[in-house]
Design a protein around this motif. Structure first.
Motif, PDB file in Angstrom:
ATOM      1  N   ARG A 272       0.839  -1.184   0.000  1.00 38.97           N
ATOM      2  CA  ARG A 272       0.000   0.000   0.000  1.00 38.97           C
ATOM      3  C   ARG A 272       0.887   1.252   0.000  1.00 38.97           C
ATOM      4  O   ARG A 272       2.049   1.209   0.422  1.00 38.97           O
ATOM      5  N   THR A 273       0.326   2.349  -0.495  1.00 35.96           N
ATOM      6  CA  THR A 273       1.058   3.605  -0.592  1.00 35.96           C
ATOM      7  C   THR A 273       0.223   4.725   0.023  1.00 35.96           C
ATOM      8  O   THR A 273      -1.010   4.741  -0.076  1.00 35.96           O
ATOM      9  N   TRP A 274       0.925   5.659   0.664  1.00 32.37           N
ATOM     10  CA  TRP A 274       0.295   6.816   1.303  1.00 32.37           C
ATOM     11  C   TRP A 274       0.916   8.080   0.717  1.00 32.37           C
ATOM     12  O   TRP A 274       2.139   8.225   0.694  1.00 32.37           O
ATOM     13  N   ASP A 275       0.067   9.002   0.270  1.00 36.13           N
ATOM     14  CA  ASP A 275       0.539  10.233  -0.350  1.00 36.13           C
ATOM     15  C   ASP A 275       0.233  11.451   0.511  1.00 36.13           C
ATOM     16  O   ASP A 275      -0.867  11.595   1.050  1.00 36.13           O
ATOM     17  N   MET A 276       1.228  12.324   0.620  1.00 39.36           N
ATOM     18  CA  MET A 276       1.083  13.667   1.170  1.00 39.36           C
ATOM     19  C   MET A 276       1.589  14.612   0.085  1.00 39.36           C
ATOM     20  O   MET A 276       2.525  14.279  -0.646  1.00 39.36           O
ATOM     21  N   LYS A 277       0.963  15.776  -0.042  1.00 35.36           N
ATOM     22  CA  LYS A 277       1.390  16.725  -1.070  1.00 35.36           C
ATOM     23  C   LYS A 277       1.634  18.100  -0.456  1.00 35.36           C
ATOM     24  O   LYS A 277       1.011  18.472   0.532  1.00 35.36           O
ATOM     25  N   VAL A 278       2.556  18.840  -1.069  1.00 36.08           N
ATOM     26  CA  VAL A 278       2.860  20.208  -0.645  1.00 36.08           C
ATOM     27  C   VAL A 278       2.767  21.103  -1.868  1.00 36.08           C
ATOM     28  O   VAL A 278       3.496  20.920  -2.837  1.00 36.08           O
ATOM     29  N   ASN A 279       1.851  22.074  -1.830  1.00 34.28           N
ATOM     30  CA  ASN A 279       1.622  22.977  -2.949  1.00 34.28           C
ATOM     31  C   ASN A 279       2.671  24.089  -2.976  1.00 34.28           C
ATOM     32  O   ASN A 279       3.288  24.361  -4.002  1.00 34.28           O
ATOM     33  N   TRP A 280       2.867  24.728  -1.812  1.00 36.03           N
ATOM     34  CA  TRP A 280       3.857  25.793  -1.695  1.00 36.03           C
ATOM     35  C   TRP A 280       4.268  25.950  -0.228  1.00 36.03           C
ATOM     36  O   TRP A 280       3.585  25.489   0.673  1.00 36.03           O
ATOM     37  N   VAL A 281       5.416  26.591  -0.043  1.00 29.10           N
ATOM     38  CA  VAL A 281       5.901  26.913   1.299  1.00 29.10           C
ATOM     39  C   VAL A 281       6.339  28.370   1.306  1.00 29.10           C
ATOM     40  O   VAL A 281       6.854  28.887   0.298  1.00 29.10           O
ATOM     41  N   TYR A 282       6.134  29.030   2.450  1.00 29.77           N
ATOM     42  CA  TYR A 282       6.423  30.461   2.578  1.00 29.77           C
ATOM     43  C   TYR A 282       6.994  30.709   3.969  1.00 29.77           C
ATOM     44  O   TYR A 282       6.540  30.128   4.954  1.00 29.77           O
ATOM     45  N   TYR A 283       7.996  31.596   4.019  1.00 29.96           N
ATOM     46  CA  TYR A 283       8.545  32.027   5.307  1.00 29.96           C
ATOM     47  C   TYR A 283       8.825  33.514   5.228  1.00 29.96           C
ATOM     48  O   TYR A 283       9.393  34.008   4.235  1.00 29.96           O
ATOM     49  N   LYS A 284       8.425  34.246   6.266  1.00 26.45           N
ATOM     50  CA  LYS A 284       8.723  35.667   6.389  1.00 26.45           C
ATOM     51  C   LYS A 284       9.464  35.897   7.687  1.00 26.45           C
ATOM     52  O   LYS A 284       8.952  35.597   8.774  1.00 26.45           O
ATOM     53  N   ALA A 285      10.678  36.398   7.609  1.00 25.16           N
ATOM     54  CA  ALA A 285      11.522  36.577   8.788  1.00 25.16           C
ATOM     55  C   ALA A 285      11.023  37.715   9.663  1.00 25.16           C
ATOM     56  O   ALA A 285      10.676  38.799   9.169  1.00 25.16           O
ATOM     57  N   ASP A 286      10.947  37.421  10.962  1.00 22.28           N
ATOM     58  CA  ASP A 286      10.770  38.443  11.998  1.00 22.28           C
ATOM     59  C   ASP A 286       9.474  39.236  11.893  1.00 22.28           C
ATOM     60  O   ASP A 286       9.376  40.354  12.402  1.00 22.28           O
ATOM     61  N   GLN A 287       8.454  38.640  11.282  1.00 20.47           N
ATOM     62  CA  GLN A 287       7.153  39.295  11.210  1.00 20.47           C
ATOM     63  C   GLN A 287       6.036  38.268  11.406  1.00 20.47           C
ATOM     64  O   GLN A 287       6.133  37.141  10.922  1.00 20.47           O
ATOM     65  N   ALA A 288       4.996  38.683  12.106  1.00 16.55           N
ATOM     66  CA  ALA A 288       3.784  37.876  12.215  1.00 16.55           C
ATOM     67  C   ALA A 288       2.852  38.308  11.089  1.00 16.55           C
ATOM     68  O   ALA A 288       2.319  39.411  11.106  1.00 16.55           O
ATOM     69  N   VAL A 289       2.686  37.442  10.101  1.00 22.17           N
ATOM     70  CA  VAL A 289       1.909  37.790   8.909  1.00 22.17           C
ATOM     71  C   VAL A 289       0.553  37.085   8.961  1.00 22.17           C
ATOM     72  O   VAL A 289       0.499  35.855   9.080  1.00 22.17           O
ATOM     73  N   PRO A 290      -0.549  37.806   8.865  1.00 20.45           N
ATOM     74  CA  PRO A 290      -1.873  37.162   8.860  1.00 20.45           C
ATOM     75  C   PRO A 290      -2.044  36.271   7.632  1.00 20.45           C
ATOM     76  O   PRO A 290      -1.426  36.496   6.588  1.00 20.45           O
ATOM     77  N   LEU A 291      -2.921  35.282   7.756  1.00 24.44           N
ATOM     78  CA  LEU A 291      -3.149  34.351   6.658  1.00 24.44           C
ATOM     79  C   LEU A 291      -3.552  35.067   5.374  1.00 24.44           C
ATOM     80  O   LEU A 291      -3.071  34.734   4.288  1.00 24.44           O
ATOM     81  N   ALA A 292      -4.421  36.052   5.467  1.00 24.79           N
ATOM     82  CA  ALA A 292      -4.870  36.758   4.264  1.00 24.79           C
ATOM     83  C   ALA A 292      -3.714  37.412   3.533  1.00 24.79           C
ATOM     84  O   ALA A 292      -3.655  37.406   2.288  1.00 24.79           O
ATOM     85  N   ASP A 293      -2.746  37.957   4.282  1.00 24.00           N
ATOM     86  CA  ASP A 293      -1.590  38.601   3.661  1.00 24.00           C
ATOM     87  C   ASP A 293      -0.622  37.570   3.096  1.00 24.00           C
ATOM     88  O   ASP A 293       0.011  37.809   2.059  1.00 24.00           O
TER      89      ASP A 293
END
Length: 315
Positions: A272-293
């Motif tokens: 059997r096989t199990w799949d996980m997928k990743v569409n994109w990754v994002y990192y912003k240094a030293d800031q708390a960024v809201p999801l909408a932004d």
């Protein structure tokens, strides 16, 4: 509750076509993102260090395969060889792929496929990580597809689908780790489906705080970790799931990992096989960024045809 921390995190990484490069650019002033259309379409990238907003890392995994030179040039490694967690010494590059996906933003995603026939010899786990070691406080986000059912074969395996920043070494005096772990069938004696968020202070002996949320999550979700001002906030699709503070916050720079692995071997029951997928990754240094932004910025990169950005200072 998350497992006791792996007792060994020995790494043997795949040797890709080019040496691993830290594609970094000193913080720039203003300006929109520049295109990196070459990454993943077989043509050389127009720039090895695309410009964009200062202090930003972004990748939408538009690569041709595990041996695409741009994958290493953009600071990614695929784990092979020894160590845990899960089924020891079963890490393999075969599970990492970058197929077209009509359900993903931009029509493409990174696929992490683990497989087993119920034996150690027949088990392959997969993990992909950054190599820059220069991510610390700020906002971490990824759009991830969790699977409740295997893509082939019988269900029921204790699979763990993860997104986590972590210290390069378990033995570090300033060890840091921040986990999203999805267990569709549970594990470690606890039923699933559940999402574990775990903030670590020490790997061995384990010193951590965590929260488990009983929830079925098959499908695409935006996972976010904000580590700012002495507090770590985890959120799922914009809804807070867990907060840690005190000593359970990052104390040193980390790498981002995505992994898909099995806690144990529950049954021989066929392949059997199990799949996980990743569409994109994002990192912003030293800031708390809201999801909408975060989403607005990501949409801007897609709209400009920008597949990769790294404007972080060198480690």
């Amino acid at each position: 509750m998350s497992q006791p921390r792996r007792t060994s995190r020995r790494r043997a990484w795949t040797a890709l076509t080019l040496p691993v490069l830290l594609c970094a650019l000193a913080a720039c002033s203003g300006g929109g993102p520049a295109s990196d259309k070459g990454a993943g379409d077989g043509r050389p990238s127009a720039s090895p260090t695309p410009s964009g907003p200062p202090g930003t890392l972004f990748d939408n995994f538009h690569y041709n395969g595990a041996d695409d030179p741009q994958l290493a040039a953009h600071g990614w490694e695929i784990r092979t060889g020894a160590g845990g967690p899960g089924i020891q010494d079963s890490w393999n590059t075969a599970g990492a792929g970058f197929p077209a996906d009509t359900t993903a933003q931009g029509g493409k995603a990174m696929q992490l496929r683990s497989s087993t026939d119920g034996t150690k010899q027949g088990t392959k786990q997969v993990e992909v990580q950054t190599t820059g070691k220069n991510l610390f406080t700020g906002t971490y986000a990824a759009r991830v597809y969790f699977s409740d059912k295997p893509s082939s074969g019988r269900g029921g395996d204790h699979v763990v689908q993860t997104f986590f920043p972590i210290s390069p070494e378990d033995s570090s005096a300033n060890y840091s780790e921040l986990d999203f772990e999805y267990l569709p069938n549970g594990g470690w004696g606890t039923a699933g489906p559940r999402l574990d968020n775990v903030s670590w202070f020490k790997a061995d002996p384990p010193d951590r705080v965590n929260k488990s949320t009983k929830q079925r999550l098959e499908g695409w979700h935006t996972l976010m970790i904000t580590a700012m001002d002495g507090k770590v906030v985890y959120s799922l699709d914009g809804k807070e799931t867990f907060t840690s503070s005190g000593k359970y916050v990052p104390r040193e720079k980390m790498d981002i990992h995505f992994s898909n692995w099995l806690i144990d071997l529950t049954s021989t029951g066929g392949q059997r096989t199990w799949d996980m997928k990743v569409n994109w990754v994002y990192y912003k240094a030293d800031q708390a960024v809201p999801l909408a932004d975060v989403q607005k910025t990501v949409d801007g990169f897609y709209g400009a045809g920008t597949n990769y950005v790294n404007t972080l200072p060198k480690a």
